[in-house]
Design a protein around this motif. Structure first.
Motif, PDB file in Angstrom:
ATOM      1  N   THR A  49       0.842  -1.190   0.000  1.00 32.39           N
ATOM      2  CA  THR A  49       0.000   0.000   0.000  1.00 32.39           C
ATOM      3  C   THR A  49       0.878   1.242   0.000  1.00 32.39           C
ATOM      4  O   THR A  49       1.754   1.381   0.845  1.00 32.39           O
ATOM      5  N   THR A  50       0.638   2.109  -0.951  1.00 25.55           N
ATOM      6  CA  THR A  50       1.449   3.332  -1.048  1.00 25.55           C
ATOM      7  C   THR A  50       0.653   4.604  -0.784  1.00 25.55           C
ATOM      8  O   THR A  50       1.213   5.679  -0.728  1.00 25.55           O
ATOM      9  N   GLY A  51      -0.651   4.502  -0.658  1.00 25.53           N
ATOM     10  CA  GLY A  51      -1.456   5.690  -0.416  1.00 25.53           C
ATOM     11  C   GLY A  51      -2.934   5.383  -0.528  1.00 25.53           C
ATOM     12  O   GLY A  51      -3.334   4.219  -0.580  1.00 25.53           O
ATOM     13  N   GLN A  52      -3.719   6.426  -0.577  1.00 27.53           N
ATOM     14  CA  GLN A  52      -5.163   6.285  -0.669  1.00 27.53           C
ATOM     15  C   GLN A  52      -5.711   7.179  -1.767  1.00 27.53           C
ATOM     16  O   GLN A  52      -5.118   8.207  -2.101  1.00 27.53           O
ATOM     17  N   LEU A  53      -6.837   6.780  -2.305  1.00 29.75           N
ATOM     18  CA  LEU A  53      -7.542   7.564  -3.313  1.00 29.75           C
ATOM     19  C   LEU A  53      -8.977   7.778  -2.836  1.00 29.75           C
ATOM     20  O   LEU A  53      -9.693   6.818  -2.572  1.00 29.75           O
ATOM     21  N   ARG A 109     -17.008   4.394  -8.270  1.00 30.93           N
ATOM     22  CA  ARG A 109     -16.097   3.306  -8.622  1.00 30.93           C
ATOM     23  C   ARG A 109     -15.475   3.534  -9.999  1.00 30.93           C
ATOM     24  O   ARG A 109     -14.257   3.373 -10.183  1.00 30.93           O
ATOM     25  N   ALA A 110     -16.293   3.931 -10.963  1.00 30.76           N
ATOM     26  CA  ALA A 110     -15.774   4.190 -12.304  1.00 30.76           C
ATOM     27  C   ALA A 110     -14.772   5.345 -12.290  1.00 30.76           C
ATOM     28  O   ALA A 110     -13.750   5.314 -12.982  1.00 30.76           O
ATOM     29  N   ARG A 111     -15.045   6.355 -11.474  1.00 27.13           N
ATOM     30  CA  ARG A 111     -14.133   7.495 -11.381  1.00 27.13           C
ATOM     31  C   ARG A 111     -12.803   7.078 -10.749  1.00 27.13           C
ATOM     32  O   ARG A 111     -11.727   7.513 -11.173  1.00 27.13           O
ATOM     33  N   ALA A 112     -12.873   6.218  -9.731  1.00 26.41           N
ATOM     34  CA  ALA A 112     -11.647   5.735  -9.090  1.00 26.41           C
ATOM     35  C   ALA A 112     -10.796   4.933 -10.061  1.00 26.41           C
ATOM     36  O   ALA A 112      -9.570   5.092 -10.118  1.00 26.41           O
ATOM     37  N   GLU A 113     -11.429   4.066 -10.839  1.00 29.55           N
ATOM     38  CA  GLU A 113     -10.687   3.258 -11.814  1.00 29.55           C
ATOM     39  C   GLU A 113     -10.052   4.133 -12.888  1.00 29.55           C
ATOM     40  O   GLU A 113      -8.913   3.891 -13.314  1.00 29.55           O
ATOM     41  N   LEU A 114     -10.769   5.158 -13.324  1.00 31.64           N
ATOM     42  CA  LEU A 114     -10.241   6.068 -14.330  1.00 31.64           C
ATOM     43  C   LEU A 114      -9.016   6.814 -13.804  1.00 31.64           C
ATOM     44  O   LEU A 114      -7.986   6.906 -14.492  1.00 31.64           O
ATOM     45  N   LEU A 115      -9.113   7.340 -12.598  1.00 35.31           N
ATOM     46  CA  LEU A 115      -8.006   8.101 -12.025  1.00 35.31           C
ATOM     47  C   LEU A 115      -6.794   7.211 -11.760  1.00 35.31           C
ATOM     48  O   LEU A 115      -5.647   7.618 -12.001  1.00 35.31           O
ATOM     49  N   ALA A 116      -7.036   6.009 -11.276  1.00 35.88           N
ATOM     50  CA  ALA A 116      -5.923   5.096 -11.014  1.00 35.88           C
ATOM     51  C   ALA A 116      -5.208   4.720 -12.306  1.00 35.88           C
ATOM     52  O   ALA A 116      -3.973   4.675 -12.361  1.00 35.88           O
ATOM     53  N   ASP A 117      -5.983   4.455 -13.350  1.00 39.45           N
ATOM     54  CA  ASP A 117      -5.383   4.106 -14.642  1.00 39.45           C
ATOM     55  C   ASP A 117      -4.600   5.284 -15.215  1.00 39.45           C
ATOM     56  O   ASP A 117      -3.505   5.108 -15.751  1.00 39.45           O
TER      57      ASP A 117
END
Length: 232
Positions: free
Chosen positions: A24-28, A167-175
């Motif tokens: 784990t390196t951080g949080q979103l 959830r979709a926003r989190a996946e987009l930002l992570a990618d």
């Protein structure tokens, strides 16, 4: 000796086949919103009476007469008592602030008012009810709201859409950041989900029934999700 050697071999074998765990390196933290539109089946309208008179009793009597006529009209329209509520009964002096011989304001009359809030479940009859109330003497209309009588199933659908949006926003930002999205740490609902009723201001009275159009009611929900950010 044999047992110790076997144990070491087992540990080595286990380590050899174990996966490489991500750290784990951080949080979103992301927010999401969901909305649902529905045709309203309930109208909430606030009507009232206001009267000015030289005495407090006259002002209150005039207001009471109009309020009684409003309540009788609503009963004749088939609206149940549980859907009718009176509120904001008030009586106030009317001050004359023009200069007098002693430079003191004086009371030149009284103003009384009363309000009736009613839920109308038969929307087809709403225009006729409003028209009749205005003809009976109602001279205040605090606003007209269209909403739904059972919002919970629609609000639950809005909640589901809000979570999917987050959830979709989190996946987009992570990618986009080139990181791996980890497990969900927390989920919270933001604000108080509720219908967002359509509003109508002062209605127009005419020879026919007051014209109204209910349109659609929007129901909204919001959530905040916190995910782990992983690096392999």
């Amino acid at each position: 000796m044999f047992k110790s050697t076997a144990l070491v071999a087992a540990v080595v074998a286990f380590v050899g086949i174990s996966p490489v765990w991500a750290e784990t390196t951080g949080q979103l933290t992301v927010s999401g919103e969901g909305s649902v539109f529905a045709v309203p089946d309930l109208a909430v309208v606030s009507v009232g009476a206001m009267a000015d008179a030289s005495t407090a009793q006259e002002a209150m009597d005039q207001t009471s007469d109009i309020t009684s006529a409003i309540l009788a009209r609503l009963a004749d329209a088939g609206i149940e008592g549980r859907d009718i509520q009176t509120s904001d009964l008030s009586l106030n002096p009317i001050w004359n602030h023009r200069a007098t011989t002693d430079d003191r304001p004086r009371i030149e009359g009284y103003q009384a008012s009363n309000r009736v809030t009613v839920r109308v479940r038969e929307l087809d009859a709403l225009g006729g009810v409003l028209d009749a109330l205005l003809r009976d003497g109602a001279n205040q209309l605090g606003g007209l709201q269209f909403t739904v009588s059972d919002p919970e199933p629609l609000l639950n659908e809005a909640r589901v859409r809000a979570v999917a949006d987050a959830r979709a926003r989190a996946e987009l930002l992570a990618d986009a950041a080139g990181v791996q999205l980890g497990g969900l740490i927390s989920l919270s609902e933001t604000g108080t989900p509720m219908p967002r009723p359509e509003m109508m201001g002062m209605a127009r009275a005419s020879d026919a029934a007051v014209p109204v159009a209910e349109g659609e009611t929007e129901l909204r929900a919001g959530v905040t999700l916190v995910y782990e950010i992983l690096s392999e």
